[in-house]
Write a protein that holds these residues in place. Structure first.
Motif: not given
Lengths: 458, 458
Positions: A39-64
């Motif tokens: 995730p740290e490698d991607l931090a200059p490119v994307f914000p961390m909250n989207l990086i977390e979403q990119e690697v998440s394996t949680q089946r359902w993710i709330d839409i804000p």
């Protein structure tokens, strides 16, 4: 007579996205040396909250809720029954499209542009950069950025920029800036121009430019945004299929065939992924991503590790790829001119869960005109690729005498693509096929990269 | 947060149109000699079933099922709450638009094009002719004719034809033919070209051409179609207001202010007429048709008898008119460049039931851009005229501290009008006003015609 529009009550809009990473396995993104990307490698490119979403394996993710508030400008989208096309084809098949052309920018792209702009805003980002092919994605991000008060800079593939000057105006309506790519603003752009000053450009080059513009901003308040390919983009698009499932349930039907055009894969994934789980669990269901024969990523290119962009700024992704140096011919379905394919979609194809199809440019435009004459709406050329496959499926159902339920994404309208239809109607478009030799040469580039493993989801 | 889209269930689509002729009185159409026009006089121009509808005083008229079948391609249309615009203006007003931009041609025009094509088909007509200003109407008729298998020929005001080449392609997508007007095909066109070979054209001239092309067809199987002005056109558009009434009822609201842009009057009438009866019966309600200051038919021109076209082929109609020779300046809201106004709308203005407003081109485009940045959708320039008035009403409500309910027709999207927005954003558009002397001269033409009577509906 039946109802053509199956509307979902606004209160029924899905509140969570479906994350396919809970149900399939992927080869991880790698650095060029073969080590996994962190995730740290991607931090200059994307914000961390989207990086977390990119690697998440949680089946359902709330839409804000602030995202839902903007999505409700045009969602829920109608599930539309193509009664006119059915009559014209004389098919017993029941043809449906999920109409994503009603969003302000006119395509499915804002389904992810809106949450991406929101997560960037929440993370404190002030400016977003991106690339665009046909202009649908750049328009979508400009629209989304306007909703959250973020600056937006879009690198548009030159051939599309020239074919569709009004996409730039559209972005300007929302306060966004659009420049043709390759530009002389970035190192990657200058390199591409040095190789070929008259290059039509490609999504691969434009991605390199937009990534470079983001990571080199000294303020640290700029991030890059990708409109397809990545896991979080597919995630955001699943609202399409989740709505469609509810709509089919409301009329007591379930699809037999699912069709979506595939450039980077997001519009196909958006409709198909919520149905994939049922197929993994044993449901009989044909799932077809459709691509132009001129850019045959899924139907002819191998499943490999390759870069998502031309300059090699992105990690190596496990996907079907024509090679990151591939510059597709200037077919008018600009959104489908991409050398790679989403790793999630590529994995489904590698496992045989999704079965890709290719259509020619003539087949696509013929289907687009047939659709306009029977249903009225003018489809985007990308959408017309899906419709060409729908026509084939409906005629096959006729031959088999089966009242199959076919559903496709109507990924966008073609009101800014009328110049291309003008050429088609005047008989000025011709078909292009990639030769075996061209394919061999363009795929040489990743021969020395790591190879993906064969994974199995069922 | 509130819902932005108030959707009407498909099953709730209105089954009847509202005919305002049951509730107001009109001065009858006259021949140039002052005698009343008979249905037989109109028979070479329109099919008899539409002529009967034109003169009917029955309050509710059934919508034929094959017409509903086509309308359901995009209807019911959403009633849309402009939460983003409300926030941007900081107004307590609740702003709604009835979104007519979702039809395949992109405007409210198919609401009448579809029934007109249907009634012509039923009457045995094989070919329809019409004129178009901005291109919205011509596109709508081409779309409708494709649905019922009728040929379609459209005379498009030259200045719009040149500003918007893609409207021609759009019509071709549906199999329609589009020629710039004045053309050399007709006597009326040749006369206009003789007067001024470089004329930008006008709706008045184009109407003359289309009528002539219909009545001179030796087969007798061609009829003319008008996209506004006439009673049956207003009738067909009332589905807008009838749906809106149901939608407001579903959320427990009723409008305080009704706004619609007015060129020939049909989009305004469509929303307003179903509410007019309530006003006649004593309900307090502000009703504003909005026109461009450059073409001030309702706000500055007298209520007279005048021809609907330039060559004088049409009967004399009792209406507000700038004079049938008036060639409006080439403002970009092509659909509002008309010298006259629907007799029904003119009568409401003459009686004070509807109170017209004029906005400048700059006000309109500024409102269009503000709408795009806050709500996303890009409005047609015609629609932007209505939105400019909506902004004024919302700011007035803010001053008064009143949570007024304002509703306007979003008559169409502006995706084929981006060239005009490009000019506006580049600061290249200027405002045009009609001088008192220009008005005096252009209205000389009807000085010797019969005068309408003052009639009273309440």
């Amino acid at each position: 007579m039946s109802d053509r529009n199956i509307l979902l009550p606004v209160s029924e809009i899905p509140r969570q996205w479906y994350n396919i990473l809970a149900d399939i396995q992927l080869n991880p993104p790698l650095k060029p040396d073969g080590s996994p990307v962190t995730p740290e490698d991607l931090a200059p490119v994307f914000p961390m909250n989207l990086i977390e979403q990119e690697v998440s394996t949680q089946r359902w993710i709330d839409i804000p809720e602030p995202v839902l508030d903007v999505l409700r400008i045009w969602r829920p989208a109608p599930l539309y029954r193509a009664l006119g096309l059915e009559r014209a084809l004389g098919t017993p098949a029941r043809i449906f499209v999920k109409n994503e052309g009603l969003s302000p920018p006119g395509s499915h792209k804002p389904n992810t542009a809106v949450p991406q702009a929101y997560y960037n805003k929440v993370f404190g980002i002030r400016r977003m950069t991106t690339e665009t092919g046909a202009g649908q994605w750049g328009s979508a991000l400009a629209f989304a950025c306007a909703q959250f008060g973020i600056e937006c800079r879009v690198y548009m593939v030159r051939v599309s920029f020239e074919q569709k000057p009004y996409r730039k105006t559209m972005m300007a309506m929302w306060g966004g800036q659009c420049v043709p790519s390759p530009s002389s603003e970035t190192r990657a752009g200058r390199a591409a121009l040095a190789r070929d000053p008259r290059t039509p450009g490609s999504l691969g080059i434009a991605i390199s430019e937009a990534v470079e513009a983001a990571v080199t901003d000294p303020s640290g308040k700029t991030r890059y945004s990708l409109g397809s390919v990545l896991n979080h983009v597919m995630l955001h698009q699943t609202i399409i299929g989740l709505e469609a499932k509810k709509q089919f349930a409301s009329i007591g039907l379930y699809p037999d065939v699912i069709v979506g055009c595939a450039g980077g894969g997001s519009n196909f994934a958006g409709l198909a992924f919520p149905f994939v789980l049922d197929k993994i669990n044993g449901r009989e269901l044909a799932i077809h991503p459709v691509e132009p024969a001129a850019c045959p990523t899924l139907t002819r290119a191998p499943f490999v590790y390759d870069h998502g962009d031309t300059a090699g700024y992105t990690p190596l992704l496990a996907m079907h790829s024509l090679g990151h140096d591939f510059v597709p011919p200037p077919i008018h379905a600009g959104g489908l001119r991409y050398h790679g394919m989403a790793p999630t979609v590529s994995q489904l194809v590698a496992e045989g869960i999704a079965e890709p199809r290719a259509v020619t440019q003539s087949e696509a435009y013929a289907a687009g005109v047939l659709w306009a004459r029977t249903e009225g709406t003018i489809p985007a050329p990308e959408t017309a690729n899906a419709l060409a496959q729908v026509v084939k499926e409906a005629l096959q159902a006729k031959e088999e005498g089966r009242a199959k339920v076919i559903v496709a994404t109507f990924s966008g309208h073609g009101l800014l693509d009328l110049a291309a239809y003008e050429k088609y109607l005047a008989g000025e478009l011709s078909d292009v096929q990639m030769s075996a030799e061209e394919l061999r040469k363009s795929t040489e580039v990743f021969q020395n990269y790591p190879k993906p493993q064969a994974l199995k989801s069922r």
